[in-house]
Motif scaffolding. Sequence first.
Motif, PDB file in Angstrom:
ATOM      1  N   ASP A  21       0.867  -1.188   0.000  1.00 29.68           N
ATOM      2  CA  ASP A  21       0.000   0.000   0.000  1.00 29.68           C
ATOM      3  C   ASP A  21       0.899   1.232   0.000  1.00 29.68           C
ATOM      4  N   ASP A  22       0.494   2.241  -0.794  1.00 26.83           N
ATOM      5  CA  ASP A  22       1.336   3.440  -0.881  1.00 26.83           C
ATOM      6  C   ASP A  22       1.149   4.353   0.330  1.00 26.83           C
ATOM      7  N   ASN A  23       0.137   4.128   1.150  1.00 22.17           N
ATOM      8  CA  ASN A  23      -0.155   5.018   2.268  1.00 22.17           C
ATOM      9  C   ASN A  23       0.482   4.475   3.555  1.00 22.17           C
ATOM     10  N   ASP A  30      -3.292  -2.789  -2.128  1.00 19.85           N
ATOM     11  CA  ASP A  30      -4.133  -1.608  -2.390  1.00 19.85           C
ATOM     12  C   ASP A  30      -4.390  -1.512  -3.885  1.00 19.85           C
ATOM     13  N   GLU A  57     -10.787   6.757   8.420  1.00 16.48           N
ATOM     14  CA  GLU A  57     -11.160   6.919   7.014  1.00 16.48           C
ATOM     15  C   GLU A  57     -11.308   5.559   6.334  1.00 16.48           C
ATOM     16  N   PHE A  79       5.604  -0.441  -0.202  1.00 12.13           N
ATOM     17  CA  PHE A  79       4.820   0.768  -0.465  1.00 12.13           C
ATOM     18  C   PHE A  79       4.505   0.952  -1.938  1.00 12.13           C
ATOM     19  N   SER A  90       0.431   5.294   6.660  1.00 20.41           N
ATOM     20  CA  SER A  90      -0.349   5.181   7.895  1.00 20.41           C
ATOM     21  C   SER A  90      -1.233   3.938   7.892  1.00 20.41           C
ATOM     22  N   ILE A  91      -1.636   3.514   6.699  1.00 21.34           N
ATOM     23  CA  ILE A  91      -2.434   2.283   6.591  1.00 21.34           C
ATOM     24  C   ILE A  91      -1.648   1.103   7.158  1.00 21.34           C
ATOM     25  N   HIS A  92      -0.321   1.115   6.915  1.00 25.56           N
ATOM     26  CA  HIS A  92       0.535   0.025   7.393  1.00 25.56           C
ATOM     27  C   HIS A  92       0.480  -0.088   8.898  1.00 25.56           C
ATOM     28  N   GLU A 107      -7.077   9.264  10.167  1.00 20.88           N
ATOM     29  CA  GLU A 107      -6.860   8.593   8.890  1.00 20.88           C
ATOM     30  C   GLU A 107      -7.366   7.169   8.928  1.00 20.88           C
ATOM     31  N   MET A 114      -1.971   2.784  -6.302  1.00 22.44           N
ATOM     32  CA  MET A 114      -0.703   3.095  -5.631  1.00 22.44           C
ATOM     33  C   MET A 114       0.170   3.974  -6.530  1.00 22.44           C
TER      34      MET A 114
END
Length: 625
Positions: A20-22, A97, A48, A72, A24-26, A45, A100
């Motif tokens: 995933d490129d985000n 995701d 979200e 990422f 904070s999701i990690h 976040e 990305m």
Amino acid sequence: MNMLETENVDLTKRRILIIDDNPSIHEDYQKILVGQSDSMEIDAEMSEFFGESLPPEPKSQSLQTLQVASAFQGQEGVDMVSAAISQGNPFAMAFVDMRMPPGWDGLKTIEEVWKVAPDLQVVICTAYSDNTWEEVSQRLGQKDNLLILKKPFDSVEVFQLAVALTEKWDLAKKARLTQQELEQLVEERTAQLQQAALHDPLTNLANRNKFNDRLDAALKRCKRGDIGAGVILIDVDFFKQINDTKGHAVGDQLLVQVAQRLTECVRETDTVARLGGDEFAIIQSEVKEPESARIVLERIHNAISQPYQLDGEDYHCGFSVGIAMAPTDGIEAEDLLQKADLALYQAKEDGRGIFRFYDTDIEARVRKTREVEKGLHRAIAEKEFELYYQPIISTETQETCGMEALIRWIHPQHGLISPADFIPVAEKTRLIIPLGQWVIQQACSDAMDWPDNIRIAINISAVQFEKPNFLFDAVITALKQTGLSPYRLELEITESVLLHENDNAFSILRLLQEKGVRIVLDDFGTGYSSLSYLRSFSFNKLKLDRSFIHELSDSEESQAILRAVAGLGQSFAMETTAEGVENEWQLERVQLEGFSQVQGFLYGKPLPAEKTLDLFQCQNDDKTD
Ligand code: C2E
Ligand code: MG
Ligand code: MG
């Protein structure tokens, strides 16, 4: 080999990759799946993506075992997947995701990931509705290791997916390993079975099946061109005795050593086989001229006749060898084998330790012997035998003093068969033992019809001494049952009985002699004629073989032989009989040298029992005249 053990995969550690490129999701995934964060509060976040649901408490043991790694971008994810595989610690699943930027999107990433790990369980995470399930499955195919998860996520759902899919991956992996293990087992077992089906387990030589295949192939080549082939059958002489006296383990050692030597004697294109027991066979393929078969045979003979190391001792062993050549002797496998077998049989008949090439004479001889062998079994059951009697005449009185029992086989088709044609076979098959027993009983019984001064002489074969008690019992029983006086009984034996310093034979003969039975050395002069027998056993009579009478001439030498034998008789207080006296001249010579008895056609041929009575009648009539 156990695949599960060798791969050494720790299956309890489930590895999950988040692509995933985000960033904070990690963290959120970490919280849900590993629960390392102290605070389980949902930040802005996170909410979200995860809506209002809370990640579960990180208490569960199973939760602790999940390992989460982060990539990422799609390319980075693929690299991590393939690195994990090469380190032997692959990922079980990936959350990918859909979008990305700036790199690959989720679909492209999954395509690439599956190229390196087709079994990876994948959850594609999307917040947008631009890709429908149909579109996704059209692009990636209808896979059972792909799920779509729509944002916002439910943290419990994420956790459950992680546990369920890693478990599924784990089970599939185990199933695959088990299958691989089974396949390998089947492969190994198939190879073993193939080896067992075509090879002899003891010597590792080809077995009969492989031998037959190779022989067919060699003969096909013979049929196509002008090349020949040879079948060589090899039998270890007296192998049974080796097994019996030294034990089976030593017998096995011998077979293994023979196999090795045979293998070293032939070319790679030839086949060495063990057909069973002590029977070896060689297919000599592509023989250009018969002479080359002889060269190989000599090589084989030299190799196998060297001593064997058995149980730490040198052991000498004899072999009989029979050979048949294609195309000269035959071109069909069965025929050729049969002919090699006939040659082997002949080699054994001719005294073992030798080799014989097949020829048509052998075939006729062996077939006849085998026919006799078969017929003898029936003849004994059907009582097809009869005793003939030939008079033995005293040279002093010119009267019959004894009768020799000579067996005849009255064959239903072939008529009267002489003992020379079946006694050797009866000896070989040991049928002489029951047959000899019958002779003793019948001759003693017939002798009871004759005057008391007439002895009965019975021929006893060396084989009957293999069971000396049997012979002793047969004689004693016959004497008892018929009431014949033991003093009237003579047993004629040949030197072969005494050849192997058979102590048992001597002691049985002595026992019988003590009972009054007379022991006669028959066919004297034909065997080894070792005079030492005369020292170790007191025979009652010597019978000079008829060949000496047949070849008798005026020469000083032939007279000297007669004189020597008669002299031996006088010195050792033995009677002497000259066999085969056919004319007056021979009789005169024999009488002149001092033989005590004569036997031969001059006085009469062997007669059936009923005719012997007339003989004694005539003798009585002569006396009264
Ligand atoms: P053998 O014990 O030496 O018997 C003498 C053989 O010489 C007999 O042959 C007899 O017929 C033959 N013969 C006697 N006088 C003359 C003669 O003047 N001229 C010629 N040419 N031959 C003569 P037969 O009956 O064929 O027996 C051959 C051999 O078979 C015997 O030799 C004996 O070894 C064996 N045999 C015979 N009957 C028995 C038996 O019941 N048991 C065993 N074990 N062997 C037997
Ligand atoms: Mg005799
Ligand atoms: Mg004789």
